[in-house]
Design an enzyme around this catalytic site. Sequence first.
Site, mmCIF file in Angstrom:
data_model
loop_
_atom_site.group_PDB
_atom_site.id
_atom_site.type_symbol
_atom_site.label_atom_id
_atom_site.label_comp_id
_atom_site.label_asym_id
_atom_site.label_seq_id
_atom_site.Cartn_x
_atom_site.Cartn_y
_atom_site.Cartn_z
ATOM 1 N N GLY A 42 0.794 -1.178 0.074
ATOM 2 C CA GLY A 42 -0.116 -0.056 0.018
ATOM 3 C C GLY A 42 0.805 1.220 -0.059
ATOM 4 N N ASP B 131 10.558 -7.694 1.640
ATOM 5 C CA ASP B 131 9.768 -8.496 2.911
ATOM 6 C C ASP B 131 10.416 -9.721 3.043
ATOM 7 O OD1 ASP B 131 6.968 -7.764 4.287
ATOM 8 O OD2 ASP B 131 7.323 -9.879 4.300
ATOM 9 N N ASP C 101 15.033 -10.224 4.669
ATOM 10 C CA ASP C 101 15.120 -9.872 5.952
ATOM 11 C C ASP C 101 15.433 -8.656 6.533
ATOM 12 O OD1 ASP C 101 14.796 -9.984 8.922
ATOM 13 O OD2 ASP C 101 15.640 -12.154 9.009
ATOM 14 N N ASP D 73 8.101 0.961 7.856
ATOM 15 C CA ASP D 73 6.835 0.900 8.539
ATOM 16 C C ASP D 73 7.049 -0.370 9.321
ATOM 17 O OD1 ASP D 73 4.155 1.258 9.000
ATOM 18 O OD2 ASP D 73 3.807 -0.104 7.712
ATOM 19 N N CYS E 256 1.659 1.091 13.658
ATOM 20 C CA CYS E 256 0.163 1.413 13.838
ATOM 21 C C CYS E 256 -0.237 0.787 15.251
ATOM 22 C CB CYS E 256 -0.671 0.511 12.717
ATOM 23 S SG CYS E 256 -0.148 -1.285 12.670
#
Length: 609
Positions: free
Chosen positions: A316, A335, A362, A474, A525
């Site tokens: 995203g 990722d 990683d 993030d 988050c």
Amino acid sequence: MKKGRDLVLKTLFTSNLNTVTAIHTHSHKPIMHSDSSNRYSFNPSLQWNPQVQQYFINAYGFDHFSRISTSLTRPSRYSCIRVNTLKSTTDAVVEKLRALIDESLSSSEEFEESEFEANPLKESSHHHDGLVSKCQVPGLDHVLFVWGSGPHNIEYEYQHDQSPPKEVIVSRKCAEAVLRGAQVYVPGVVACSAHVEEGETVAVSVAVEQQGSDGGWGIGMTRGTVLQGPQTDPYHFERSGLYIGQGTAMLSRAGMFRVSEGVGVDMKNRVYKLHSFHKVLEGEIFLQNLPSIVAAHALDPQRGERILDMCAAPGGKTTAIAILMKDEGEIIATDRSHNKVLDIQKLAAEMGLTCIKPCKLDALKSVCQRNEFDTSTGPCCSDANNGVTNHVSGSPNLQVDTTPSIVTERPKTDTLEENGKDAKADDKAYVSKADIRKNMRRMRNGPGRNQCLVAKVDRSKGFSPDSFDRVLLDAPCSALGLRPRLFAGEETVESLRKHAKYQRKMFDQAVQLARPGGVIVYSTCTINPGENEALVRYALDKYKYLSLAPQHPRIGGPGLIGRYEFPDGYVDEWLRPGEEDLVQRFDPSSALDTIGFFIAKFAVGSKDA
């Protein structure tokens, strides 16, 4: 700074701040019923680990944390949509969405005209046009809000002298997805009343984990349990106040536990009514939380730059960055999971973006060792859809090798549509019993993005230091800001510390990879200051050449100042006076009605100083 932030709040939505505040207050009030027991209602409360609760009370104050905790159990009253401006225009998408909503409302029993007349947006619009509005914050003109409604008082037609309604109990994960607009899928059904037949109306409630005598958490019933009656039902008292609406059984009771996929209950009357965007305008729009969009803007990517997205799945923020760069430059999206890299590839292809180069890596090994460095240029990540290989031009520092993988079903992270909460939970360096239980629950809740395809991804050995203009981290986190959330009991002080320790190691990698004069954006988050403000304190104290940089746009609130000493002597150091307005903290209990989120932006100075 506060005056400027208030001005942004006033212009965020097409309606004024008073309207937004009124919507937020209304959406969180308890629903009163004629049934004095208030059993058939939706009025959940989160159970927290006592030490974690005390920590948060110290950080926020008792009243504020109570509001946050209540807000987390409810969905936002709107869906936030990011328009792919390289494929369409905001105005064109608005018209398409309004047409789709008009068609849905004209044929659905779920939404009634009278309900929209009570919506403040109805007053300034014709027909249902007011349900889709543009974000008014400068720079976010490609962001749309599609408004829902709730909470609604659901009449379950139950009186004390009558038999209780037939009922379906769903897993917590399934219920959280239903509150966001999804249907009840068969894997999410846990228990059902006897003799339920296809086409019958059923009340839908949720089984939330409870702590047992051994200290573990569970729901106290097995899949397929038959609900016999009010007092004899397993988990009868625990699900009081956890009824999320009524629907039509699409299968008989036997069918719900015999098949492995499909819709089990078609929700007709919901406590919260949000529009579904499943397979709607694919490639033109992306359903994404507002703070996540702001995080991509805070990075301020420029055309032609080389950018690293360290924990990119499902893509995203990666695609948001690519669109801001006009698809000119290079974004390395990494990722550690094969399947998640394939998700990034699929989304980039769907949105027509070519500057994104997904690779398996990683995040803790992002910096390559000197003896592994090779100046040869190789392919970076084959496209899972068409087999085309993208070559990284001007990227001599990337090492890759190709390995095949099987894609399994997995829900997306940045969207509000799929059943599931935090795909980043798989990206931890440790695997706890809680993680295993979460993964098992995730497997039971609805279809994922991919369907068992054989594909290839490229594996990177890392990158040389100072090789990126900007880095986005993030970070995998406790996800305690995602909503709606009906359970939080498994997180402990120890688990929160493990998250923070892991994030610091990842940030150490990000600092090495960002060139002098570059930028690092760190986001999570979660509402946990130990993963947010404490990371900023760690970064500024350890790396003297880092400094907090202003963020644009700025619509979140200030960070937390101070410190907290745990009973065992462990100390969390947060921000110092003067630093609080250089970060953005999104409070789920604020008028913005977003998830809990945190963004910090660092400017990288000379590393030789």
